[in-house]
Design a protein around this motif. Structure first.
Motif, PDB file in Angstrom:
ATOM      1  N   GLY A  19       0.809  -1.216   0.000  1.00 11.62           N
ATOM      2  CA  GLY A  19       0.000   0.000   0.000  1.00 11.62           C
ATOM      3  C   GLY A  19       0.840   1.263   0.000  1.00 11.62           C
ATOM      4  N   LYS A  76      -3.038   2.830   1.043  1.00 15.21           N
ATOM      5  CA  LYS A  76      -2.784   3.917   0.086  1.00 15.21           C
ATOM      6  C   LYS A  76      -3.701   5.102   0.379  1.00 15.21           C
ATOM      7  CE  LYS A  76      -3.515   5.007  -4.819  1.00 15.21           C
ATOM      8  NZ  LYS A  76      -4.699   5.850  -4.597  1.00 15.21           N
ATOM      9  N   ASN A  77      -4.988   4.826   0.581  1.00 10.89           N
ATOM     10  CA  ASN A  77      -5.939   5.905   0.837  1.00 10.89           C
ATOM     11  C   ASN A  77      -5.734   6.538   2.211  1.00 10.89           C
ATOM     12  OD1 ASN A  77      -7.167   5.725  -1.675  1.00 10.89           O
ATOM     13  ND2 ASN A  77      -8.666   4.214  -1.005  1.00 10.89           N
ATOM     14  N   GLU A 102     -12.229   0.662   2.595  1.00 15.71           N
ATOM     15  CA  GLU A 102     -11.020   0.986   1.842  1.00 15.71           C
ATOM     16  C   GLU A 102     -11.086   2.369   1.198  1.00 15.71           C
ATOM     17  OE1 GLU A 102      -9.463  -3.192  -0.023  1.00 15.71           O
ATOM     18  OE2 GLU A 102     -11.338  -2.381  -0.815  1.00 15.71           O
ATOM     19  N   LEU A 126      -4.929  -1.164  -0.799  1.00 16.91           N
ATOM     20  CA  LEU A 126      -5.689   0.007  -1.239  1.00 16.91           C
ATOM     21  C   LEU A 126      -6.081   0.888  -0.058  1.00 16.91           C
ATOM     22  CD1 LEU A 126      -7.149   1.661  -3.402  1.00 16.91           C
ATOM     23  CD2 LEU A 126      -9.126   0.119  -3.133  1.00 16.91           C
ATOM     24  N   MET A 152       2.160   1.778  -3.445  1.00 14.15           N
ATOM     25  CA  MET A 152       1.085   2.321  -4.281  1.00 14.15           C
ATOM     26  C   MET A 152       0.931   3.825  -4.047  1.00 14.15           C
ATOM     27  SD  MET A 152      -1.789  -0.690  -3.814  1.00 14.15           S
ATOM     28  CE  MET A 152      -3.123   0.305  -4.490  1.00 14.15           C
TER      29      MET A 152
END
Length: 313
Positions: free
Chosen positions: A20, A290-291, A263, A287, A23
């Motif tokens: 993550g 990453k967020n 997510e 994900l 990313m």
């Protein structure tokens, strides 16, 4: 700007965390870097497998110990000063990083924040905020979603003010609408605590209080800030998150239900402390991580905790 991420926290750590972070690094602005904290012997090979440090945007800081999900927060922090969570809060306290994020032990993250960067002066109880998607677009800030199961009316009233300031500076909402979650729309509805909190919120001219809201208005776009005790907030928030899971299991695709997926935002901030702390789900996927980094960047840019401290002083 430096965003610290606990590489060892979460059910699927460190693999999901590293993936993550990589990313996130591929989309980072040039002025932002990520400080990845964890056992170097374990994390470094995973980072190399994912393509390295992305032109210097990922820095690895060694932390030899790990606080497991089931450990007692206070004991674990005192007995494991070199844990990834312990090192993360040390860096945050020293202002070597601008935010600290983890999908690890929630209790340890909460206690770590209170012991290191401490509560903002005047804040009765720091709380955890969640983001509830609204059918009208955007998200409502809901607080508390789990840090304080039992709340006095004064605490609920303060959540309204803290949430209003956060929504104003992080989401750019002028005069955010604040509502109290209750079992009816009338002022006299609810428990004695809810009724007292309603009056305190109503009397606070620093916020735009619009009254009570009910569970059927959770996603309706009625409010920008939803006030609840941690028990009620946690139950409602997790019920909301379950809609995406149920829809997926039944092969239902819906743009709004997709936003109830945990997510989509990636984390929840601890509000009322002197710094930026983000907590993620223990089951966080790459994900979500990453967020979560994206949320941390937005929060640092908003400088919301400073605005809250100024208002509370």
């Amino acid at each position: 700007m430096k965003i610290a991420v606990d590489a060892m926290g979460g059910d699927f750590a460190p693999e999901a965390i590293v993936e993550g972070v990589v990313m996130a690094a591929s989309e980072l602005p040039s002025n932002v870097s990520i400080v990845l904290i964890g056992r170097q012997s374990v994390v470094e090979p995973l980072l190399l497998k994912q393509g390295g440090n992305h032109a210097g945007q990922i820095e690895l800081v060694d932390a030899s110990e790990v606080i497991d999900m089931g450990e007692h927060p206070t004991k674990a922090l005192s007995q494991k000063p070199n844990s990834s969570i312990g090192v993360g809060f040390k860096l945050l306290k020293e202002k070597a990083v601008d935010a600290f994020c983890s999908a690890g032990n929630t209790g340890a993250m909460h206690v770590g924040a209170l012991f290191s960067i401490k509560s903002i002066e005047g804040v009765l109880r720091p709380c955890i905020a969640g983001f509830v998607p609204q059918i009208t677009g955007g998200h409502a800030v809901m607080l508390d979603i789990g840090a304080n199961a039992d709340c006095k009316p004064e605490m609920l009233a303060q959540f309204g003010e803290i949430g209003s300031l956060y929504a104003q500076y992080t989401f750019g909402i002028d005069r955010p609408r604040v509502a109290l979650m209750n079992i009816g729309s009338e002022e006299q509805k609810g428990s004695l605590i809810a009724q007292a909190a309603h009056q305190l919120l109503k009397d606070n001219n620093r916020i735009n209080f619009i009254g009570n809201m009910e569970g059927n208005e959770f996603f309706a776009g009625k409010a920008d800030v939803i006030v609840a005790d941690g028990f009620t907030g946690n139950a409602l928030f997790k019920l909301g998150e379950s809609f995406y899971t149920m829809a997926s299991k039944r092969n239902i695709s819906d743009e709004f239900l997709d936003k109830t997926n945990y997510e989509s935002v990636g984390g929840s901030p601890i509000l009322g402390v002197n710094g930026n702390v983000i907590i993620a789900h223990g089951v966080s996927s790459p994900l979500a991580i990453k967020n979560m980094v994206g949320l941390a960047i937005r929060q640092v840019e908003a400088n919301a905790y400073v605005k809250i401290a100024q208002a509370m002083s």
